[in-house]
Design a protein around this motif. Structure first.
Motif, mmCIF file in Angstrom:
data_model
loop_
_atom_site.group_PDB
_atom_site.id
_atom_site.type_symbol
_atom_site.label_atom_id
_atom_site.label_comp_id
_atom_site.label_asym_id
_atom_site.label_seq_id
_atom_site.Cartn_x
_atom_site.Cartn_y
_atom_site.Cartn_z
ATOM 1 N N ASP A 1 8.783 31.881 77.909
ATOM 2 C CA ASP A 1 8.255 33.210 77.591
ATOM 3 C C ASP A 1 6.795 33.328 78.008
ATOM 4 O OD1 ASP A 1 8.359 35.810 76.334
ATOM 5 O OD2 ASP A 1 7.169 34.973 74.686
ATOM 6 N N ILE B 1 -6.765 20.742 66.053
ATOM 7 C CA ILE B 1 -5.300 20.691 65.936
ATOM 8 C C ILE B 1 -4.684 22.080 65.863
ATOM 9 C CG2 ILE B 1 -5.354 18.430 64.829
ATOM 10 C CD1 ILE B 1 -4.859 19.810 62.140
ATOM 11 N N ASP C 1 4.514 16.692 64.480
ATOM 12 C CA ASP C 1 3.283 17.407 64.162
ATOM 13 C C ASP C 1 2.503 16.517 63.207
ATOM 14 O OD1 ASP C 1 1.265 19.030 63.143
ATOM 15 O OD2 ASP C 1 2.475 20.848 63.232
ATOM 16 N N LYS D 1 3.485 27.768 61.639
ATOM 17 C CA LYS D 1 4.167 28.988 61.177
ATOM 18 C C LYS D 1 5.441 29.245 61.992
ATOM 19 C CE LYS D 1 0.465 31.682 61.598
ATOM 20 N NZ LYS D 1 -0.598 30.707 61.987
ATOM 21 N N VAL D 2 5.312 29.263 63.321
ATOM 22 C CA VAL D 2 6.481 29.584 64.146
ATOM 23 C C VAL D 2 7.456 28.400 64.190
ATOM 24 C CG1 VAL D 2 7.269 30.310 66.424
ATOM 25 C CG2 VAL D 2 5.091 31.182 65.557
ATOM 26 N N VAL E 1 7.800 29.177 73.831
ATOM 27 C CA VAL E 1 7.279 30.499 73.443
ATOM 28 C C VAL E 1 5.863 30.340 72.899
ATOM 29 C CG1 VAL E 1 9.465 31.712 72.958
ATOM 30 C CG2 VAL E 1 8.366 30.407 71.153
ATOM 31 N N LEU F 1 3.107 24.806 69.794
ATOM 32 C CA LEU F 1 1.769 24.236 69.635
ATOM 33 C C LEU F 1 0.722 25.224 70.102
ATOM 34 C CD1 LEU F 1 2.895 21.226 71.709
ATOM 35 C CD2 LEU F 1 2.215 20.969 69.334
HETATM 36 N N1 LIG Z 1 5.163 34.052 72.737
HETATM 37 C C1 LIG Z 1 4.554 34.797 71.828
HETATM 38 O O1 LIG Z 1 4.544 36.006 71.912
HETATM 39 C C2 LIG Z 1 3.893 34.131 70.657
HETATM 40 C C3 LIG Z 1 3.868 34.745 69.394
HETATM 41 C C4 LIG Z 1 3.247 34.086 68.320
HETATM 42 C C5 LIG Z 1 2.662 32.848 68.527
HETATM 43 N N2 LIG Z 1 2.654 32.311 69.769
HETATM 44 C C6 LIG Z 1 2.057 30.996 70.021
HETATM 45 O O2 LIG Z 1 2.854 30.015 69.351
HETATM 46 C C7 LIG Z 1 2.039 28.877 69.021
HETATM 47 C C8 LIG Z 1 2.243 28.512 67.552
HETATM 48 O O3 LIG Z 1 1.797 29.577 66.751
HETATM 49 P P1 LIG Z 1 1.734 29.423 65.154
HETATM 50 O O4 LIG Z 1 1.383 30.755 64.639
HETATM 51 O O5 LIG Z 1 2.945 28.705 64.688
HETATM 52 O O6 LIG Z 1 0.471 28.441 65.030
HETATM 53 P P2 LIG Z 1 0.157 27.441 63.816
HETATM 54 O O7 LIG Z 1 -1.288 27.127 63.925
HETATM 55 O O8 LIG Z 1 0.716 27.979 62.541
HETATM 56 O O9 LIG Z 1 1.030 26.131 64.195
HETATM 57 C C9 LIG Z 1 0.677 25.240 65.226
HETATM 58 C C10 LIG Z 1 1.076 23.832 64.779
HETATM 59 O O10 LIG Z 1 0.833 22.936 65.853
HETATM 60 C C11 LIG Z 1 0.370 21.708 65.286
HETATM 61 N N3 LIG Z 1 -0.348 20.917 66.290
HETATM 62 C C12 LIG Z 1 -1.616 21.080 66.749
HETATM 63 N N4 LIG Z 1 -1.903 20.126 67.662
HETATM 64 C C13 LIG Z 1 -0.792 19.357 67.767
HETATM 65 C C14 LIG Z 1 -0.457 18.211 68.551
HETATM 66 N N5 LIG Z 1 -1.334 17.694 69.416
HETATM 67 N N6 LIG Z 1 0.780 17.667 68.404
HETATM 68 C C15 LIG Z 1 1.676 18.197 67.551
HETATM 69 N N7 LIG Z 1 1.420 19.274 66.761
HETATM 70 C C16 LIG Z 1 0.200 19.845 66.890
HETATM 71 C C17 LIG Z 1 -0.536 22.145 64.144
HETATM 72 O O11 LIG Z 1 -0.678 21.112 63.190
HETATM 73 C C18 LIG Z 1 0.243 23.335 63.575
HETATM 74 O O12 LIG Z 1 1.080 22.926 62.514
HETATM 75 C C19 LIG Z 1 0.609 29.293 69.391
HETATM 76 O O13 LIG Z 1 0.332 28.804 70.688
HETATM 77 C C20 LIG Z 1 0.657 30.817 69.430
HETATM 78 O O14 LIG Z 1 -0.348 31.374 70.227
HETATM 79 C C21 LIG Z 1 3.274 32.906 70.827
#
Ligand SMILES: NC(=O)c1ccc[n+]([C@@H]2O[C@H](COP(=O)([O-])OP(=O)(O)OC[C@H]3O[C@@H](n4cnc5c(N)ncnc54)[C@H](O)[C@@H]3O)[C@@H](O)[C@H]2O)c1
Ligand SMILES: O=C(O)[C@H](O)COP(=O)(O)O
Length: 589
Positions: free
Chosen positions: A301, A428, A216, A196-197, A275, A248
């Motif tokens: 962050d 994952i 990914d 998503k991010v 982040v 991730l």
């Molecule tokens: N800093 C903040 O305030 C903040 C805010 C929102 C999310 N986050 C963090 O950002 C990260 C991503 O969030 P999201 O909502 O996009 O999650 P998400 O689950 O939508 O996306 C994560 C992606 O990582 C991929 N992935 C998993 N293992 C992997 C690997 N070994 N190699 C490569 N890719 C891999 C997955 O396939 C997935 O597409 C999370 O850690 C979340 O906690 C932080």
């Protein structure tokens, strides 16, 4: 953006991409037995009480107040939280409050729902929540854009030394030549994690004129192509990037993914943005890479320990721009998250199930009793299959086949499907999967689960003879796991109560699914079991099972070895170096 809570009936009747309808006629009966997950023992005025322990957007508070007594008490010590919690039906937190076992214990059974106003639930003890019958819900989508925008803010601020120059001018200096930055246009940005991010960051970076590549292995290639982003291997991503942005989840596989070894393979002068979660970077190694010049700058962050200690060397480093976990902190995201979590918590207190529930102990005991070993088998097959994926067009087409002599009406496979999804998605991502949220999460991630029933003759004594999990349109890091039609295929059975792996690709094997498994393809010849066994023995790795499946004597064979402990890299290398071994893979169960 708010998600709509699903009532129990809508969860059970939601149409999925199943090729066969496998919901049994017993569904109504099962629904009746599980209808209430949460019953609130309302406090004063007949209303439930909700404790909001961290600042939540006003729209969410207003929504909660329509339904409950709301106690907003921030910065509570653990002792204060434990005292208050016994008077509360629900608790809402962000990432700053640890909701550990002691909190559930202190609630003495009154706490029915914990709402995490955000994505990561690392701060909530899910096992304890489940044990105490407390539902945990989160708000996974409303802060995506805020996190992506913060990623871009850090990227641009870092490239132009904004924070350092600001601190300098505020201290009375005027240092124009010291703070010459670097340009972004035309530079290569590697986005690690295209969820998503990550995908939102990629889209924005394209708009800044950057060449964006992403790694990914589980993301659909067409989603990347659609925004002009190239999906590449980890190696290509890190060795070509001028900038790396991390998106991730923190999992066993991503923990300290950026370390001394990986920094050494990056372009000298690379710049890094994080982040996601602090633990994805080995922070000591980052410090070394900054000091040696491999990494020119970093913008962080998130930290392994939050808040970081006062004299944290990374935070104080001249080449590091740091923010205190602000990714989700925009007015808009916090309003969105507040509404999303308030709806989920209120819905849960009213006996509905939020689509974002992350745990839910809700399988009737009699069904669970019979299916228990198959539930374990289903999860482990999913876990094995996804670890065999190395690339391709992402994990988006999964087929589960149940071979059984039972009538379809007599076999409820929803739990098994949920467990296959759990096995595939949990390794994952940071998402927790259960019967309630599995289909929702799979759909959200673009993973289509199709189910097939193979009706066998014979006595229906066992609910299932075997389960097969296939992942289509992917490449495998163990080519022998591919079926004749090119899908990753693993098959398992329950043997004397123990889940066992019985087929990998075209090769029959027989290994109990406990501990971990090494799969080797070799030219069939005598002595192989002994050679591999003695290498493992040299490191005291206990071998629980070994079996060899071959096409014909003297032809290729696949050897499956069950091990209790994880062998070291050196031991795995020694196995790989045996000349007769054509390929091998180590899989964690
Ligand atoms: N800093 C903040 O305030 C903040 C805010 C929102 C999310 N986050 C963090 O950002 C990260 C991503 O969030 P999201 O909502 O996009 O999650 P998400 O689950 O939508 O996306 C994560 C992606 O990582 C991929 N992935 C998993 N293992 C992997 C690997 N070994 N190699 C490569 N890719 C891999 C997955 O396939 C997935 O597409 C999370 O850690 C979340 O906690 C932080
Ligand atoms: O996991 C998340 O949603 C982010 O890390 C944000 O956490 P926060 O709600 O504590 O800001």
């Amino acid at each position: 953006m708010a998600t709509t809570p699903l009532s129990l009936s809508s969860v059970f009747s939601s149409k999925l991409s199943t090729t066969h309808s496998i919901f049994p006629t017993r569904r109504k009966e099962l629904n009746r037995r599980r209808i209430i997950v949460v019953t609130s023992s309302a406090g004063g005025g007949g209303k439930p009480t909700i404790l909001v322990a961290e600042k939540l957007g006003q729209a969410g508070i207003d929504l909660l107040r329509k339904f409950a007594n709301v106690d907003c008490s921030y910065d509570l010590s653990l002792e204060e939280l434990c005292t208050k919690i016994s008077l509360c039906d629900a608790l809402i937190v962000r990432s700053g409050t640890k909701v550990g076992r002691d909190v559930f214990e202190s609630s003495r059974g009154r706490l029915k729902v914990v709402g995490r106003a955000g994505v990561g639930i690392d701060n909530v003890d899910l096992a304890a929540a489940t044990e105490y019958g407390c539902l945990v819900v989160n708000a996974p989508t409303a802060n995506t854009v805020a996190a992506a925008e913060h990623g871009i803010a850090l990227l641009t601020a870092m490239a132009r030394n904004v924070a350092q120059a600001d601190a300098s001018i505020k201290s009375g200096k005027w240092m124009r030549s010291k703070y010459v930055g670097v340009s972004l246009v035309g530079k290569t940005l590697a986005v690690l994690g295209f969820g998503k991010v990550g995908s939102e960051v990629a889209r924005r970076a394209r708009g800044l004129g950057m060449h964006v590549i992403t790694h990914d292995p589980y993301a659909p290639a067409d989603r990347a192509r659609a925004i002009g982003v190239e999906l590449v291997s980890f190696e290509v991503a890190i060795s070509n990037a001028d900038f790396i942005s991390l998106h991730l989840p923190l999992t066993a596989a991503t923990s300290k993914m950026l370390n001394d070894e990986t920094f050494a393979r990056m372009k000298r002068g690379v710049r890094i943005v994080n982040v996601a979660r602090g633990g994805v970077i080995d922070e000591e190694a980052l410090l070394r890479a900054l000091d040696s010049g491999i990494v020119a700058q970093a913008a962080l962050d998130v930290f392994t320990v939050e808040p970081p200690v006062k004299d944290n060397k990374l935070v104080l480093h001249e080449s590091v721009t740091a923010t205190p976990h602000l990714g989700a902190s925009t007015m808009e995201a916090q309003e969105g998250v507040a509404i999303e979590i308030a709806e989920a918590v209120v819905g849960a207190l009213q006996g509905e199930l939020a689509a974002t529930a992350v745990n839910a102990p809700m399988v009737p005991p009699e069904v669970l009793r019979e299916l228990k070993p198959y539930v374990v088998l289903a999860e482990k097959l999913g876990r094995l299959a996804v670890q065999l994926v190395t690339g391709g067009s992402g994990v988006n087409a999964v087929k589960v086949t149940y071979a059984s002599s039972r009538s379809p009406d007599d076999l409820d496979t929803r739990l098994l499907r949920a467990m296959v999804i759990k096995g595939i998605i949990e390794p994952i991502s940071s998402v927790f999967i259960n019967l309630v949220n599995s289909d929702y999460v799979a759909k959200q991630r673009g993973v289509k689960i199709s189910e097939e029933r193979m009706v066998l003759d014979g006595s229906p004594e066992n609910p299932i003879e075997y389960i097969t999990v296939c992942i289509a349109n992917v490449e495998s890091r163990f080519a022998s796991a591919l079926s004749a039609s090119g899908e990753i295929k693993v098959e398992g059975r329950v043997k004397q109560g123990v889940p066992s792996l019985t087929k990998v690709g075209l090769f029959g094997v027989d290994v109990s699914l406990e501990g971990s498994v090494i799969l080797c393809r070799q030219v069939d010849q005598p002595g192989m079991i002994g050679r591999v066994g003695s290498i493992l023995g040299d490191e005291n790795v206990n071998v629980s099972f070994m079996s060899v499946g071959r096409i014909a004597p003297g032809k290729q064979a696949v050897m499956a070895i069950g091990v209790d402990e994880q062998p070291s890299k050196e031991t795995l290398k020694r196995i790989g170096d045996i000349s007769a071994i054509e390929e091998f893979v180590f899989l964690k169960l």
